[in-house]
Scaffold this motif. Structure first.
Motif, PDB file in Angstrom:
ATOM      1  N   ASP A 171       0.812  -1.225   0.000  1.00  0.00           N
ATOM      2  CA  ASP A 171       0.000   0.000   0.000  1.00  0.00           C
ATOM      3  C   ASP A 171       0.842   1.271   0.000  1.00  0.00           C
ATOM      4  OD1 ASP A 171      -2.334  -1.499   0.011  1.00  0.00           O
ATOM      5  OD2 ASP A 171      -2.514  -1.448   2.208  1.00  0.00           O
ATOM      6  N   GLU A 172       1.937   1.286   0.747  1.00  0.00           N
ATOM      7  CA  GLU A 172       2.729   2.511   0.933  1.00  0.00           C
ATOM      8  C   GLU A 172       3.746   2.772  -0.176  1.00  0.00           C
ATOM      9  OE1 GLU A 172       4.536   2.631   4.800  1.00  0.00           O
ATOM     10  OE2 GLU A 172       2.615   2.372   5.827  1.00  0.00           O
ATOM     11  N   TYR A 173       4.271   1.744  -0.805  1.00  0.00           N
ATOM     12  CA  TYR A 173       5.409   1.941  -1.702  1.00  0.00           C
ATOM     13  C   TYR A 173       5.133   1.686  -3.178  1.00  0.00           C
ATOM     14  CZ  TYR A 173       8.134   2.466   2.503  1.00  0.00           C
ATOM     15  OH  TYR A 173       8.617   2.928   3.692  1.00  0.00           O
ATOM     16  N   LEU A 174       4.209   0.804  -3.499  1.00  0.00           N
ATOM     17  CA  LEU A 174       3.973   0.481  -4.908  1.00  0.00           C
ATOM     18  C   LEU A 174       3.158   1.567  -5.603  1.00  0.00           C
ATOM     19  CD1 LEU A 174       5.023  -2.293  -3.941  1.00  0.00           C
ATOM     20  CD2 LEU A 174       3.419  -3.324  -5.531  1.00  0.00           C
ATOM     21  N   ASP A 175       3.588   1.923  -6.800  1.00  0.00           N
ATOM     22  CA  ASP A 175       2.897   2.900  -7.627  1.00  0.00           C
ATOM     23  C   ASP A 175       1.549   2.310  -8.083  1.00  0.00           C
ATOM     24  OD1 ASP A 175       3.326   5.500  -9.212  1.00  0.00           O
ATOM     25  OD2 ASP A 175       2.732   4.072 -10.789  1.00  0.00           O
ATOM     26  N   PRO A 176       0.517   3.133  -8.212  1.00  0.00           N
ATOM     27  CA  PRO A 176      -0.782   2.618  -8.658  1.00  0.00           C
ATOM     28  C   PRO A 176      -0.700   1.837  -9.978  1.00  0.00           C
ATOM     29  CG  PRO A 176      -1.043   4.843  -7.840  1.00  0.00           C
ATOM     30  CD  PRO A 176       0.423   4.542  -7.841  1.00  0.00           C
ATOM     31  N   ALA A 177       0.169   2.241 -10.895  1.00  0.00           N
ATOM     32  CA  ALA A 177       0.307   1.512 -12.168  1.00  0.00           C
ATOM     33  C   ALA A 177       0.834   0.098 -11.920  1.00  0.00           C
ATOM     34  CB  ALA A 177       1.228   2.265 -13.109  1.00  0.00           C
ATOM     35  N   LEU A 178       1.772  -0.059 -10.975  1.00  0.00           N
ATOM     36  CA  LEU A 178       2.298  -1.385 -10.641  1.00  0.00           C
ATOM     37  C   LEU A 178       1.241  -2.202  -9.886  1.00  0.00           C
ATOM     38  CD1 LEU A 178       4.641  -3.385 -10.677  1.00  0.00           C
ATOM     39  CD2 LEU A 178       5.537  -2.271  -8.614  1.00  0.00           C
ATOM     40  N   GLN A 179       0.460  -1.537  -9.074  1.00  0.00           N
ATOM     41  CA  GLN A 179      -0.611  -2.238  -8.345  1.00  0.00           C
ATOM     42  C   GLN A 179      -1.649  -2.814  -9.313  1.00  0.00           C
ATOM     43  OE1 GLN A 179      -2.073   0.620  -5.458  1.00  0.00           O
ATOM     44  NE2 GLN A 179      -0.433   0.133  -4.004  1.00  0.00           N
TER      45      GLN A 179
END
Length: 181
Positions: A98-106
């Motif tokens: 939740d804190e580190y991954l970019d929305p595109a990677l999520q």
């Protein structure tokens, strides 16, 4: 008794040698005889030295600013990688996601797939990260950082590679965590 007069003792028209006028002397760089030498102006020297000093000061200031900017970005990337890796090792994968991954990677990697992939690595408190390569760059206002290294655990190693990007806040755009070959 008159003595013959020496023609060199008496100047023209009855002047004595003290009264004979001497031709004017040209001033020399060392002054007239009997005068102290003139002080040479060092104004040009001080202007040249001041200019060189100013340029040197600007160069040093530029180098210091460059080192601080690059060092700051490198430290920021190392801190992000450390925080993320420590959360993953501690088993707090959901929060790390939740804190580190970019929305595109999520969008590419679901939270469940991420958590199960991290669990399959079986990392424990003996695991310690070590970064072999850390590259930081800025292009058109977008900062990027690539972190490559290894997580060393008792009896096994895990290769890691992270890529962070962003303008204000860096977010993870690429991740690789897998057992070392």
């Amino acid at each position: 008794m008159s003595s013959p007069q020496d023609p060199y003792q008496q100047g023209p028209a009855g002047y004595t040698p003290q009264q004979v006028r001497q031709p004017p002397q040209q001033p020399s760089p060392f002054g007239l005889p009997g005068e102290p030498p003139r002080q040479r102006s060092r104004r040009k020297l001080w202007i040249i030295l001041g200019s060189i000093g100013g340029v040197l000061l600007l160069v040093i200031l530029g180098v210091v600013i460059l080192v601080n900017v690059v060092g700051s970005a490198t430290n920021q990337a190392r801190g992000l990688a450390d925080d993320f890796t420590r959360k993953v090792i501690a088993g707090d994968s959901s929060r790390a996601y939740d804190e580190y991954l970019d929305p595109a990677l999520q969008k590419q990697l679901s939270k469940e797939a991420f958590i199960s992939g991290v669990k399959s690595l079986e990392m424990d408190s003996s695991c310690q990260p070590a970064y072999n390569d850390l590259k930081v760059a800025t292009e058109n206002g977008v900062k990027s950082a690539e972190v490559v290294g290894q997580i060393s655990c008792t009896g096994k190693n895990v290769d890691l590679a992270y890529r962070f990007e962003g303008t204000d806040q860096l977010r993870m755009t690429n991740i690789k965590l897998r057992p070392a070959a």
